[in-house]
Design an enzyme around this catalytic site. Sequence first.
Site, PDB file in Angstrom:
ATOM      1  N   HIS A   5      -2.717   6.871   7.224  1.00 53.00           N
ATOM      2  CA  HIS A   5      -1.774   7.836   6.652  1.00 53.00           C
ATOM      3  C   HIS A   5      -2.464   9.125   6.202  1.00 53.00           C
ATOM      4  O   HIS A   5      -1.921  10.212   6.393  1.00 53.00           O
ATOM      5  CB  HIS A   5      -1.020   7.244   5.458  1.00 53.00           C
ATOM      6  CG  HIS A   5       0.099   6.338   5.830  1.00 53.00           C
ATOM      7  ND1 HIS A   5       1.112   6.691   6.693  1.00 53.00           N
ATOM      8  CD2 HIS A   5       0.370   5.065   5.443  1.00 53.00           C
ATOM      9  CE1 HIS A   5       1.957   5.704   6.825  1.00 53.00           C
ATOM     10  NE2 HIS A   5       1.527   4.689   6.078  1.00 53.00           N
TER      11      HIS A   5
ATOM     12  N   GLY B  33       0.825  -1.195   0.000  1.00 52.79           N
ATOM     13  CA  GLY B  33       0.000   0.000   0.000  1.00 52.79           C
ATOM     14  C   GLY B  33       0.859   1.244   0.000  1.00 52.79           C
ATOM     15  O   GLY B  33       2.009   1.222   0.432  1.00 52.79           O
TER      16      GLY B  33
ATOM     17  N   LEU C 116       6.402   1.521   4.445  1.00 48.83           N
ATOM     18  CA  LEU C 116       7.448   2.073   3.585  1.00 48.83           C
ATOM     19  C   LEU C 116       8.038   3.352   4.164  1.00 48.83           C
ATOM     20  O   LEU C 116       9.172   3.701   3.860  1.00 48.83           O
ATOM     21  CB  LEU C 116       6.890   2.328   2.181  1.00 48.83           C
ATOM     22  CG  LEU C 116       6.439   1.086   1.412  1.00 48.83           C
ATOM     23  CD1 LEU C 116       5.839   1.481   0.071  1.00 48.83           C
ATOM     24  CD2 LEU C 116       7.577   0.102   1.231  1.00 48.83           C
TER      25      LEU C 116
END
Length: 174
Positions: free
Chosen positions: A135, A33, A90
């Site tokens: 996020h 994602g 990430l």
Amino acid sequence: MRTDCENIEKLDDQIKRLIDDMFETMAAANGVGLAAPQIGKSLNLFCVDVTGWEDEEDMPLTDTVTKRVFINPEIVELSGEPVKFKEGCLSLPGINEDVEREQSVTIRFLDENFDEQTETFSGIMARAIQHEYDHIHGKLFADYLTPLRKSLLKSKLAKMSKGIHTAKYRCKNQ
């Protein structure tokens, strides 16, 4: 990455290109994602691709949909007994910690064609959606960790904030 993002008002070539670039970036970094704020765009947009998780024993793929774009998403309902699973990000390379999330998520969103959808996902797709949704609302998975776990990761997090990490991909701080 710590602020709420803005809605996308129309689907234009720039947004389409951004979506393509996000899938490419995500694939190159072996991610499942990627949210727009992770690449410096304060937009309510994230992409998920859980293709390849079919054989994962701890968090199986339970949906037939494995790749999806979420524009201006809104979680309608979280359900199911929360499950712990080792999660990574990430934006925090090299850190993987147990995070508890609900098993299913019902979400309303605009798809890559700007068509409104309301769907329920479960398994790894639900987990990835919840992670990326965080996020766009200024949260990281590390926010769910206990104070003890955070303190044990403090030096790693401090190095990352200075751009020092072990990721094999370019990060925003570099």
